[in-house]
Design a protein around this motif. Structure first.
Motif, mmCIF file in Angstrom:
data_model
loop_
_atom_site.group_PDB
_atom_site.id
_atom_site.type_symbol
_atom_site.label_atom_id
_atom_site.label_comp_id
_atom_site.label_asym_id
_atom_site.label_seq_id
_atom_site.Cartn_x
_atom_site.Cartn_y
_atom_site.Cartn_z
ATOM 1 N N ARG A 282 -6.780 19.257 55.885
ATOM 2 C CA ARG A 282 -5.712 20.131 56.380
ATOM 3 C C ARG A 282 -5.965 21.585 55.969
ATOM 4 N NH1 ARG A 282 -0.882 16.838 53.845
ATOM 5 N NH2 ARG A 282 -2.594 16.270 52.460
ATOM 6 N N GLY A 283 -5.585 22.513 56.828
ATOM 7 C CA GLY A 283 -5.771 23.933 56.541
ATOM 8 C C GLY A 283 -4.926 24.373 55.363
ATOM 9 N N LEU A 284 -5.372 25.442 54.707
ATOM 10 C CA LEU A 284 -4.689 25.902 53.497
ATOM 11 C C LEU A 284 -3.263 26.360 53.788
ATOM 12 C CD1 LEU A 284 -7.528 27.870 51.649
ATOM 13 C CD2 LEU A 284 -6.754 25.516 51.295
ATOM 14 N N ASP A 285 -3.058 27.031 54.897
ATOM 15 C CA ASP A 285 -1.701 27.491 55.226
ATOM 16 C C ASP A 285 -0.763 26.307 55.453
ATOM 17 O OD1 ASP A 285 -2.532 30.100 55.026
ATOM 18 O OD2 ASP A 285 -2.770 30.395 57.191
ATOM 19 N N GLU A 286 -1.235 25.317 56.195
ATOM 20 C CA GLU A 286 -0.428 24.124 56.462
ATOM 21 C C GLU A 286 -0.123 23.379 55.170
ATOM 22 O OE1 GLU A 286 -0.894 19.727 58.601
ATOM 23 O OE2 GLU A 286 -2.420 21.280 58.925
ATOM 24 N N LEU A 287 -1.139 23.218 54.334
ATOM 25 C CA LEU A 287 -0.971 22.472 53.090
ATOM 26 C C LEU A 287 -0.028 23.194 52.138
ATOM 27 C CD1 LEU A 287 -1.906 19.936 51.626
ATOM 28 C CD2 LEU A 287 -3.840 21.234 50.734
ATOM 29 N N THR A 288 -0.162 24.515 52.052
ATOM 30 C CA THR A 288 0.701 25.302 51.171
ATOM 31 C C THR A 288 2.154 25.222 51.620
ATOM 32 O OG1 THR A 288 -1.110 26.839 50.664
ATOM 33 C CG2 THR A 288 1.126 27.602 50.223
ATOM 34 N N ALA A 289 2.374 25.323 52.924
ATOM 35 C CA ALA A 289 3.739 25.238 53.448
ATOM 36 C C ALA A 289 4.338 23.864 53.183
ATOM 37 C CB ALA A 289 3.734 25.544 54.947
ATOM 38 N N ALA B 234 -14.231 17.197 49.498
ATOM 39 C CA ALA B 234 -14.808 16.116 48.701
ATOM 40 C C ALA B 234 -13.982 15.814 47.455
ATOM 41 C CB ALA B 234 -16.237 16.482 48.306
ATOM 42 N N LEU B 235 -13.443 16.844 46.816
ATOM 43 C CA LEU B 235 -12.711 16.626 45.572
ATOM 44 C C LEU B 235 -11.368 15.942 45.802
ATOM 45 C CD1 LEU B 235 -13.541 19.771 43.403
ATOM 46 C CD2 LEU B 235 -14.783 17.620 43.711
ATOM 47 N N TYR B 236 -10.859 16.006 47.020
ATOM 48 C CA TYR B 236 -9.643 15.251 47.352
ATOM 49 C C TYR B 236 -9.919 13.754 47.236
ATOM 50 C CZ TYR B 236 -5.636 13.522 50.054
ATOM 51 O OH TYR B 236 -4.504 12.847 50.456
ATOM 52 N N ASP B 237 -11.052 13.300 47.773
ATOM 53 C CA ASP B 237 -11.414 11.889 47.665
ATOM 54 C C ASP B 237 -11.563 11.464 46.206
ATOM 55 O OD1 ASP B 237 -11.368 11.014 50.283
ATOM 56 O OD2 ASP B 237 -13.544 11.007 50.548
ATOM 57 N N ALA C 263 -1.248 22.711 40.863
ATOM 58 C CA ALA C 263 -1.741 22.406 42.205
ATOM 59 C C ALA C 263 -2.416 23.599 42.869
ATOM 60 C CB ALA C 263 -0.594 21.915 43.082
ATOM 61 N N GLU C 264 -2.106 24.785 42.414
ATOM 62 C CA GLU C 264 -2.647 26.002 43.032
ATOM 63 C C GLU C 264 -4.174 25.995 43.068
ATOM 64 O OE1 GLU C 264 -2.185 29.484 45.118
ATOM 65 O OE2 GLU C 264 -0.574 28.193 44.370
ATOM 66 N N ALA C 265 -4.810 25.389 42.059
ATOM 67 C CA ALA C 265 -6.272 25.393 41.995
ATOM 68 C C ALA C 265 -6.918 24.622 43.147
ATOM 69 C CB ALA C 265 -6.736 24.813 40.657
ATOM 70 N N ALA C 266 -6.174 23.710 43.763
ATOM 71 C CA ALA C 266 -6.721 22.957 44.896
ATOM 72 C C ALA C 266 -6.671 23.752 46.194
ATOM 73 C CB ALA C 266 -5.966 21.644 45.071
ATOM 74 N N LEU C 267 -5.866 24.807 46.214
ATOM 75 C CA LEU C 267 -5.671 25.601 47.432
ATOM 76 C C LEU C 267 -6.714 26.710 47.475
ATOM 77 C CD1 LEU C 267 -1.776 25.805 47.249
ATOM 78 C CD2 LEU C 267 -3.172 24.210 48.604
ATOM 79 N N ARG C 268 -7.940 26.304 47.780
ATOM 80 C CA ARG C 268 -9.062 27.249 47.798
ATOM 81 C C ARG C 268 -10.011 26.843 48.916
ATOM 82 N NH1 ARG C 268 -10.501 22.284 47.071
ATOM 83 N NH2 ARG C 268 -12.550 21.932 46.194
ATOM 84 N N PRO C 269 -10.927 27.729 49.327
ATOM 85 C CA PRO C 269 -11.886 27.347 50.373
ATOM 86 C C PRO C 269 -12.792 26.214 49.892
ATOM 87 C CG PRO C 269 -11.837 29.737 50.053
ATOM 88 C CD PRO C 269 -11.073 29.137 48.914
#
Length: 248
Positions: A105-112, A181-184, A139-145
């Motif tokens: 999912r895109g960062l904007d969608e996930l953040t919202a 990958a780190l989500y898995d 959780a902020e650390a996961a919201l990166r490219p």
């Protein structure tokens, strides 16, 4: 005669087991299409598809046992956790599937979505504000490219089967696609941090542990309402709310 066992059932889908056959009933045929396509493309052990007649998909049981259960101590060997890491790396190194998955999912969608769930948890008194705020910060650390890879998208411990120090099968591919990958890795290790070193050793690559922990917070914050709404208990020992408390 084999009995019919209800493995999981909620408003979105149901899975029944009859002997060594699993019948997956899903009202969303697009989601089932993703699952069938992903199992065909994934270079790792997956269940054998026996037949498909929408809205039902019949698959064969995979050998072995789940690597662990969320909320229960793991009795699986370090070698089997390392084997899981190696198989995940093989998946992540495979050619990309054609579409984004849950982990993409895109960062904007996930953040919202994250901000909306945090507000809901506090406004409805489900969790203390301090607990939610702290985990939102983590959780902020996961919201990166991130660079997309072939992800399973729902790689919880009950979906990975092992025996004799090998992975014998990975099930439930309906959330698969391009993703982080780190989500898995974080999903597999949710609630089983004690085996993180084994999985990373098998994975064979540098892993940002802050991002892993960030995904633990993010996934748990996003999951509480869905679990409650679908008849599951995120407050059970070792489950999502305990994961959020551990981040304090």
């Amino acid at each position: 005669m084999d009995e019919v066992k209800v493995v999981v059932a909620h408003s979105e889908r149901a899975t029944l087991r009859v002997g060594d056959v699993f019948l997956k009933v899903d009202a969303d045929q697009a989601r089932m299409d993703v699952e069938v396509e992903a199992m065909a493309l994934a270079p790792v052990p997956t269940p054998k598809i026996l037949w498909r007649k929408p809205p039902v998909l019949a698959i064969a049981a995979v050998p072995g046992a789940a690597i662990a259960r969320l909320g229960e101590p793991s009795t699986t060997s370090s070698a089997e956790w390392a084997a899981a890491g190696a198989v995940i790396r093989k998946l992540h190194d495979a050619p990309l599937p054609p579409r984004p998955g849950r982990a993409g999912r895109g960062l904007d969608e996930l953040t919202a979505e994250l901000d909306g769930e945090c507000e809901w948890l506090v406004t409805n008194g489900v969790l203390p504000a301090g607990l939610v705020t702290r985990n939102r910060q983590v959780a902020e650390a996961a919201l990166r490219p991130w660079t997309p890879v072939f992800t399973h998208g729902d790689l919880q411990v009950s979906h990975v089967f092992v025996a004799d120090n090998e992975v014998t099968g990975i099930i439930d591919w309906s959330e698969a696609g391009q993703g982080d990958a780190l989500y898995d890795l974080a999903t597999l290790m949710l609630g089983h941090e004690e085996h993180l070193g084994d999985v990373i050793a098998g994975y064979g690559a540098d892993v940002d542990l802050d991002v892993i922990r960030a995904w633990w917070s993010l996934r748990s914050l996003l999951g509480v309402r869905w679990l409650v709404d679908h008849g599951f208990d995120p407050f059970a020992p070792g489950c999502e709310v305990d994961v959020l408390r551990s981040q304090m």
